[in-house]
Scaffold this motif. Structure first.
Motif, PDB file in Angstrom:
ATOM      1  N   ALA A 245      -6.728  -2.539   6.400  1.00  0.00           N
ATOM      2  CA  ALA A 245      -5.624  -2.473   7.426  1.00  0.00           C
ATOM      3  C   ALA A 245      -4.334  -1.849   6.840  1.00  0.00           C
ATOM      4  O   ALA A 245      -4.385  -1.459   5.667  1.00  0.00           O
ATOM      5  CB  ALA A 245      -5.025  -4.003   7.867  1.00  0.00           C
ATOM      6  N   LEU A 246      -3.723  -1.029   7.654  1.00  0.00           N
ATOM      7  CA  LEU A 246      -2.474  -0.390   7.585  1.00  0.00           C
ATOM      8  C   LEU A 246      -1.173  -1.313   7.691  1.00  0.00           C
ATOM      9  O   LEU A 246      -1.172  -1.995   8.669  1.00  0.00           O
ATOM     10  CB  LEU A 246      -2.434   1.103   8.283  1.00  0.00           C
TER      11      LEU A 246
ATOM     12  N   GLY B  15      -8.569  -6.755  -0.901  1.00  0.00           N
ATOM     13  CA  GLY B  15      -7.496  -7.593  -1.570  1.00  0.00           C
ATOM     14  C   GLY B  15      -6.643  -6.590  -2.714  1.00  0.00           C
ATOM     15  O   GLY B  15      -5.814  -7.051  -3.268  1.00  0.00           O
ATOM     16  N   LEU B  16      -6.882  -5.229  -2.323  1.00  0.00           N
ATOM     17  CA  LEU B  16      -5.807  -4.199  -3.039  1.00  0.00           C
ATOM     18  C   LEU B  16      -4.877  -3.676  -2.247  1.00  0.00           C
ATOM     19  O   LEU B  16      -5.213  -3.609  -0.942  1.00  0.00           O
ATOM     20  CB  LEU B  16      -6.916  -2.952  -3.438  1.00  0.00           C
ATOM     21  N   THR B  17      -3.993  -3.304  -2.652  1.00  0.00           N
ATOM     22  CA  THR B  17      -2.781  -2.458  -2.130  1.00  0.00           C
ATOM     23  C   THR B  17      -3.196  -0.949  -2.650  1.00  0.00           C
ATOM     24  O   THR B  17      -2.868  -0.781  -3.627  1.00  0.00           O
ATOM     25  CB  THR B  17      -1.484  -3.004  -2.608  1.00  0.00           C
ATOM     26  N   LEU B  18      -3.065  -0.099  -1.358  1.00  0.00           N
ATOM     27  CA  LEU B  18      -3.262   1.385  -1.603  1.00  0.00           C
ATOM     28  C   LEU B  18      -2.044   1.926  -1.058  1.00  0.00           C
ATOM     29  O   LEU B  18      -1.560   1.721  -0.090  1.00  0.00           O
ATOM     30  CB  LEU B  18      -4.597   1.608  -0.805  1.00  0.00           C
ATOM     31  N   ASP B  19      -1.878   2.999  -1.994  1.00  0.00           N
ATOM     32  CA  ASP B  19      -0.478   3.824  -1.654  1.00  0.00           C
ATOM     33  C   ASP B  19      -0.978   5.064  -2.149  1.00  0.00           C
ATOM     34  O   ASP B  19      -1.838   5.699  -2.554  1.00  0.00           O
ATOM     35  CB  ASP B  19       0.544   3.563  -2.625  1.00  0.00           C
ATOM     36  N   SER B  20      -0.034   5.920  -1.570  1.00  0.00           N
ATOM     37  CA  SER B  20      -0.113   7.508  -1.770  1.00  0.00           C
ATOM     38  C   SER B  20       0.895   8.212  -2.764  1.00  0.00           C
ATOM     39  O   SER B  20       1.953   7.590  -2.891  1.00  0.00           O
ATOM     40  CB  SER B  20       0.129   8.264  -0.360  1.00  0.00           C
TER      41      SER B  20
ATOM     42  N   ARG C  61      -3.144   5.897  -5.185  1.00  0.00           N
ATOM     43  CA  ARG C  61      -2.816   4.697  -6.198  1.00  0.00           C
ATOM     44  C   ARG C  61      -3.077   3.221  -5.557  1.00  0.00           C
ATOM     45  O   ARG C  61      -2.836   3.154  -4.478  1.00  0.00           O
ATOM     46  CB  ARG C  61      -1.387   4.935  -6.216  1.00  0.00           C
ATOM     47  N   ALA C  62      -3.798   2.619  -6.412  1.00  0.00           N
ATOM     48  CA  ALA C  62      -4.366   1.363  -5.969  1.00  0.00           C
ATOM     49  C   ALA C  62      -3.740   0.221  -7.107  1.00  0.00           C
ATOM     50  O   ALA C  62      -3.845   0.372  -8.345  1.00  0.00           O
ATOM     51  CB  ALA C  62      -5.921   1.323  -6.106  1.00  0.00           C
ATOM     52  N   THR C  63      -3.515  -0.968  -6.605  1.00  0.00           N
ATOM     53  CA  THR C  63      -2.997  -2.076  -7.302  1.00  0.00           C
ATOM     54  C   THR C  63      -3.609  -3.267  -6.894  1.00  0.00           C
ATOM     55  O   THR C  63      -3.779  -3.739  -5.648  1.00  0.00           O
ATOM     56  CB  THR C  63      -1.445  -2.021  -7.076  1.00  0.00           C
ATOM     57  N   ALA C  64      -4.148  -3.958  -7.841  1.00  0.00           N
ATOM     58  CA  ALA C  64      -4.677  -5.314  -7.577  1.00  0.00           C
ATOM     59  C   ALA C  64      -3.799  -6.312  -7.437  1.00  0.00           C
ATOM     60  O   ALA C  64      -2.519  -6.162  -7.405  1.00  0.00           O
ATOM     61  CB  ALA C  64      -5.735  -5.795  -8.805  1.00  0.00           C
ATOM     62  N   ALA C  65      -3.961  -7.486  -6.820  1.00  0.00           N
ATOM     63  CA  ALA C  65      -3.317  -8.888  -6.622  1.00  0.00           C
ATOM     64  C   ALA C  65      -2.385  -9.081  -7.903  1.00  0.00           C
ATOM     65  O   ALA C  65      -1.050  -9.432  -7.771  1.00  0.00           O
ATOM     66  CB  ALA C  65      -3.758 -10.015  -6.032  1.00  0.00           C
TER      67      ALA C  65
ATOM     68  N   ARG D 171      -3.210  -1.808 -12.150  1.00  0.00           N
ATOM     69  CA  ARG D 171      -3.544  -0.547 -11.669  1.00  0.00           C
ATOM     70  C   ARG D 171      -4.946  -0.160 -11.866  1.00  0.00           C
ATOM     71  O   ARG D 171      -5.762  -0.654 -12.735  1.00  0.00           O
ATOM     72  CB  ARG D 171      -2.793   0.467 -12.090  1.00  0.00           C
ATOM     73  N   LEU D 172      -5.615   0.261 -10.767  1.00  0.00           N
ATOM     74  CA  LEU D 172      -7.054   0.802 -10.512  1.00  0.00           C
ATOM     75  C   LEU D 172      -7.161   2.213 -10.336  1.00  0.00           C
ATOM     76  O   LEU D 172      -6.304   2.768  -9.720  1.00  0.00           O
ATOM     77  CB  LEU D 172      -7.923  -0.067  -9.740  1.00  0.00           C
TER      78      LEU D 172
END
Length: 276
Positions: free
Chosen positions: A25-26, A40-45, A66-70, A74-75
């Motif tokens: 989802a966005l 479960g990840l947060t994705l950003d630009s 850019r990806a961040t776990a709970a 950082r992934l």
């Protein structure tokens, strides 16, 4: 269309195509940035400018994931794309990331005439068999953008792995996208498969080794006459030399690191000449 309505529209389209339980989802942040949720990840630009070696003018911004776990860990993008287990999930994730980047570029007001460079994951290319770029073109049209404003980057490794690559390239080109051959080791001999599809840009990775005359001359003999070269991993000190070698563009963390904004390199003044 208001931003909130755009987000609702895209999320509705994801549910229609991938099911109500699609884990993607966005979302809009309080700072009016767009992020995505996936597995479960947060994705950003993050955006990194690509500049001309002779004037310093920004010609494009590459959007980087850019990806961040709970846990706030950082992934890497490579780790994120290892999560999908089915072809449909790969396509969903790749389109989600490119939609995320396009939305953020729109919010940050990509300057007229500049390109948005977006990576196409190799697993996406192997999972989609026809009409490449059609769905993403519809996404761009909803945002008031067009394929002509986008350059799609395909890694050199993927070129050798995707059996129907030429069909994908032809489909992308028919819709107006430009194409870049990415992650090319500077010491590697030009492969016929790399050049057969006539990339608009060839991105030479200076981080893979020194750029010397024999390596560059090998490319000069082989690359398409209208292809432009991008030196990735360049430093400010290298720019005059790169321009002398006929390399039109440069990109690198020492020139301008990726950030959440669309920027010009701080190494250049407002006239576009290199600051001493």
């Amino acid at each position: 269309m208001p931003l909130a309505h755009l987000i609702d529209y895209f999320n509705h389209q994801y549910r229609l195509e991938y099911g109500e339980h699609a884990d993607a989802a966005l979302v809009q942040t309080p700072e009016r940035r767009i992020q995505a949720r996936f597995a479960g990840l947060t994705l950003d630009s993050a955006f990194q400018p690509i500049i001309r070696t002779d004037t310093g003018a920004t010609v494009a911004h590459e959007a980087l994931l850019r990806a961040t776990a709970a846990s706030q860990r950082r992934l890497s993008p490579a780790s994120v794309f290892m999560l999908p287990t089915a072809a449909g999930e790969v396509v969903l994730l790749d389109r989600l990331c490119r939609t995320l980047h396009a939305l953020n570029a729109l919010l940050l007001e990509l300057p007229a005439g500049q390109l948005l460079a977006l990576n196409v994951h190799p697993r996406h290319l192997t999972s989609v068999l026809h009409r490449h770029g059609q769905v993403f073109e519809a996404v761009l049209r909803q945002l008031g953008l067009s394929p002509q404003q986008v350059i799609l980057e395909i890694s050199a490794a993927a070129v050798l792995q995707v059996p129907h690559l030429q069909q994908a390239v032809d489909n992308y080109r028919a819709r107006g996208y430009r194409l870049a051959l990415d992650d090319v080791p500077v010491q590697a001999a030009p492969q016929p498969a790399w050049l057969a599809w006539q990339p608009d840009w060839i991105k030479l990775d200076l981080r893979s080794g020194p750029l010397d005359w024999p390596a560059l001359n090998a490319w000069r003999r082989e690359w398409p006459s209208d292809a432009e070269l991008v030196a990735v991993g360049a430093t400010a000190a290298q720019l005059p030399h790169l321009a002398d070698l006929g390399i039109q563009h440069a990109q690198g963390d020492q020139l301008a690191p990726p950030c959440s904004a669309l920027t010009r390199s701080p190494l250049f003044n407002v006239q576009g000449s290199v600051q001493s």
